[in-house]
Design a protein around this motif. Structure first.
Motif, PDB file in Angstrom:
ATOM      1  N   GLU A  53       0.872  -1.071   0.087  1.00 32.81           N
ATOM      2  CA  GLU A  53       0.013   0.043   0.058  1.00 32.81           C
ATOM      3  C   GLU A  53       0.858   1.323  -0.126  1.00 32.81           C
ATOM      4  O   GLU A  53       0.622   2.234  -0.700  1.00 32.81           O
ATOM      5  N   GLU A  54       1.733   1.264   0.778  1.00 28.81           N
ATOM      6  CA  GLU A  54       2.725   2.477   1.055  1.00 28.81           C
ATOM      7  C   GLU A  54       3.504   2.680  -0.458  1.00 28.81           C
ATOM      8  O   GLU A  54       3.609   3.931  -0.977  1.00 28.81           O
ATOM      9  N   ALA A  55       3.835   1.646  -0.869  1.00 27.99           N
ATOM     10  CA  ALA A  55       4.820   1.678  -2.353  1.00 27.99           C
ATOM     11  C   ALA A  55       3.884   2.009  -3.359  1.00 27.99           C
ATOM     12  O   ALA A  55       4.281   3.095  -4.151  1.00 27.99           O
ATOM     13  N   VAL A  56       2.661   1.632  -3.428  1.00 26.82           N
ATOM     14  CA  VAL A  56       1.518   2.189  -4.568  1.00 26.82           C
ATOM     15  C   VAL A  56       1.416   3.656  -4.392  1.00 26.82           C
ATOM     16  O   VAL A  56       1.238   4.480  -5.350  1.00 26.82           O
ATOM     17  N   ALA A  57       1.034   4.027  -3.000  1.00 24.67           N
ATOM     18  CA  ALA A  57       0.666   5.558  -2.874  1.00 24.67           C
ATOM     19  C   ALA A  57       1.964   6.343  -3.169  1.00 24.67           C
ATOM     20  O   ALA A  57       1.714   7.208  -3.619  1.00 24.67           O
ATOM     21  N   ALA A  58       3.157   5.732  -2.815  1.00 23.21           N
ATOM     22  CA  ALA A  58       4.298   6.800  -2.998  1.00 23.21           C
ATOM     23  C   ALA A  58       4.407   6.982  -4.673  1.00 23.21           C
ATOM     24  O   ALA A  58       5.163   7.924  -5.032  1.00 23.21           O
ATOM     25  N   ALA A  59       3.955   5.878  -5.182  1.00 22.61           N
ATOM     26  CA  ALA A  59       4.216   5.983  -6.802  1.00 22.61           C
ATOM     27  C   ALA A  59       3.053   6.812  -7.544  1.00 22.61           C
ATOM     28  O   ALA A  59       2.772   6.762  -8.583  1.00 22.61           O
ATOM     29  N   GLY A  60       2.061   7.417  -6.867  1.00 21.87           N
ATOM     30  CA  GLY A  60       0.865   8.064  -7.221  1.00 21.87           C
ATOM     31  C   GLY A  60      -0.388   7.354  -7.298  1.00 21.87           C
ATOM     32  O   GLY A  60      -1.346   7.889  -7.980  1.00 21.87           O
ATOM     33  N   MET A 106       1.495  -9.008  -7.236  1.00 22.26           N
ATOM     34  CA  MET A 106       1.798  -7.711  -6.649  1.00 22.26           C
ATOM     35  C   MET A 106       3.060  -7.731  -6.192  1.00 22.26           C
ATOM     36  O   MET A 106       3.061  -8.494  -5.166  1.00 22.26           O
ATOM     37  N   VAL A 107       4.046  -6.955  -6.363  1.00 22.95           N
ATOM     38  CA  VAL A 107       5.118  -6.901  -5.570  1.00 22.95           C
ATOM     39  C   VAL A 107       5.391  -5.880  -4.624  1.00 22.95           C
ATOM     40  O   VAL A 107       5.237  -4.709  -4.933  1.00 22.95           O
ATOM     41  N   ALA A 108       5.350  -6.387  -3.094  1.00 18.87           N
ATOM     42  CA  ALA A 108       5.084  -5.348  -2.094  1.00 18.87           C
ATOM     43  C   ALA A 108       6.432  -4.503  -2.129  1.00 18.87           C
ATOM     44  O   ALA A 108       6.215  -3.438  -1.743  1.00 18.87           O
ATOM     45  N   GLU A 109       7.618  -4.609  -2.397  1.00 15.71           N
ATOM     46  CA  GLU A 109       8.877  -4.057  -2.231  1.00 15.71           C
ATOM     47  C   GLU A 109       8.573  -2.512  -3.102  1.00 15.71           C
ATOM     48  O   GLU A 109       9.215  -1.458  -2.696  1.00 15.71           O
ATOM     49  N   THR A 110       7.968  -2.785  -4.175  1.00 17.06           N
ATOM     50  CA  THR A 110       7.967  -1.404  -5.212  1.00 17.06           C
ATOM     51  C   THR A 110       6.637  -1.173  -5.578  1.00 17.06           C
ATOM     52  O   THR A 110       6.425  -0.135  -5.909  1.00 17.06           O
TER      53      THR A 110
END
Ligand code: SF4
Length: 476
Positions: free
Chosen positions: A75-82, A217-221
């Motif tokens: 969730e954090e990674a998806v949000a950080a990428a817009g 879905m790849v959690a790290e990115t």
């Protein structure tokens, strides 16, 4: 879990109807044998298939044990990428979220990438109720949609249709969905594919919103992955301005190194390809961050539970969440080959459906209670499963759960009577003597609901003299 299968009869009744359909059985036999033979050859090419399979199992088990952590990381990674992340506890909530997102764009049409999760929640029907038309763009899904039909296979949803039937569906139904089929359409695969391509092309170019699922879905990115063969997925994922992806929470993998394992396991197990033709990966809005030109300018990820957390709580049943939807288990299953996919009363047919559906829906209907019995327990599904799900083990476990919930009234009465007799030795001895003396009157076949059981076997004959009487006479 919802979808278009509610109110289905139990598996034996639905399968009996399918078994009378000779054309369906011929279509299924031809298709499943072709795919299973190709898969066997593709898998045999790799010396380290057993190691890959063990790695796939271990990665999935590890991820499921720490699912809370990896989902938050994703969730954090998806949000950080817009991207925007939405959490849906069940089908109703997921459908509501998607419908509201589409309404917010002002559009009334969406194009869809083939997605089991959206079928599971009945998204197309929910969108239609909101005045939104969803166009399926995968060829087999298109055939199912145009034919007003239901999918019967995970990978090849129209596996129950042959070429002549597909030509008929295209000729009769394409016009109602926008562009008619060519007047001289034959049932040659090339012509059918071309008709579908022309029919879909203007929808790809017109659509402003797309709905997809994801294989991983790849959690790290925060990267989502769609694996496909036709290129329709790539069109849906790149052309529209808004992309909405509905994905089951179990589809997360921790790292790109983990993804590498599954990108080797999935194509060989599903389409028997060494590598699938199209692998689309995207991370939020990507580098363009929605600038005009490249890709969508809005991305929404809807994380779907819909029974998965309940399945995760079951220590035996949770292995079903390892599934990567390859379909290999369907193609080797002797029950699926004869009964077809519709008899399973769910978008998940075959062996995986028999263990996944009752867990997602919670064994609340006759069809769910019958699914764990829709198997001979031959074990062929386990042998081919690329993530080593022990489907027979889960089937037996679910049968226990069904039995604990009640079972058939006659079965309950028989078990209660046996329980009483085994608790009371004198009554058991009297019953044995009575049975021995009346043995000539015993039928060789059971009447009523037990008849099917003795159609293929004889009832064992009761001995004339119970063992305990024989022992008393002979022990001195
Ligand atoms: S249970 Fe295994 S073989 Fe069946 S679809 Fe899932 S991953 Fe493939």
């Amino acid at each position: 879990m919802t979808g278009t299968f509610l109110g289905m009869p139990a598996f034996p009744q639905a399968a009996a109807a399918a078994l009378r359909d000779g054309r369906l059985r011929a279509n299924l036999r031809h298709a499943t044998h072709t795919i299973r033979d190709k898969r066997a050859r593709a898998v045999a090419e790799l010396d380290d298939w057993a190691e890959l399979r063990a790695a796939g199992k271990a990665i999935k088990d590890h991820t499921l044990r720490h699912l809370d952590r990896y989902l938050v990381q994703l969730e954090e990674a998806v949000a950080a990428a817009g991207g925007a992340v939405h959490w849906a506890a069940d089908a109703e909530e997921a459908n509501r979220i998607v419908a509201d997102l589409v309404h917010a764009t002002g559009e009334t049409e969406v194009v869809k990438v083939k997605s089991m999760a959206t079928q599971e929640i009945g998204l197309n029907e929910a969108l239609a109720a909101e005045g939104i038309t969803a166009y399926e763009t995968d060829l087999a899904e298109l055939i199912v949609q145009l034919g007003d039909d239901r999918p019967s296979h995970i990978l090849v949803p129209a596996i129950h249709r042959n070429r002549a039937e597909i030509r008929e569906i295209f000729a009769e139904r394409m016009a109602a969905w926008g562009r008619p089929a060519p007047a001289d359409l034959t049932d040659s695969p090339a012509e059918l594919a071309e008709a579908a391509r022309l029919h879909l092309r203007e929808k790809f170019l017109r659509a402003r919103v797309a709905v997809s699922g994801a294989n991983f879905m790849v959690a790290e990115t925060g990267t989502l992955v769609v694996v496909e063969s036709e290129g329709n997925g790539r069109m849906c994922l790149t052309l529209p301005r808004t992309l909405i992806s509905v994905v089951g929470i179990e589809k997360v993998v921790p790292t790109w190194r983990d993804l590498e394992v599954f990108l080797q396991l999935l194509p060989r197990s599903s389409t028997a390809e060494r590598m699938n033709p199209y692998t689309s990966l995207w991370t939020g809005l990507g580098p363009s961050k929605g600038a005009d030109g490249d890709g969508p300018s809005a991305f929404h990820l809807v994380l779907l539970d819909n029974g998965r957390t309940a399945a995760l709580a079951d220590q035996v049943g949770r292995q079903a969440l390892r599934c990567i939807r390859c379909s290999a288990c369907l193609n080797v299953c002797p029950v699926y080959e004869r009964a077809g996919g519709h008899a399973y009363g769910s978008v998940y047919p075959g062996p995986i459906g028999a263990i996944l559906t009752p867990q997602l829906r919670g064994i609340t209907s006759p069809v769910d209670a019958s699914l764990p019995y829709a198997s001979s327990l031959c074990g062929a599904c386990y042998e081919v499963c690329p993530v080593a799900i022990d489907i027979p083990e889960v089937l037996v476990h679910l049968r226990e759960r069904v039995a604990e919930q009640g079972g058939h009234p006659l079965e309950r009465a028989a078990i209660a009577a046996a329980g009483y007799l085994f608790d009371h030795p004198a009554a058991l001895a009297a019953a044995e003597r009575l049975a021995g003396r009346t043995r000539a009157l015993h039928p060789r076949r059971l009447p009523g609901p037990g008849r099917a059981w003795t159609d293929t076997r004889d009832l064992p004959q009761v001995p004339a003299e119970p063992f305990r009487d024989w022992w008393r006479r002979n022990r001195s």
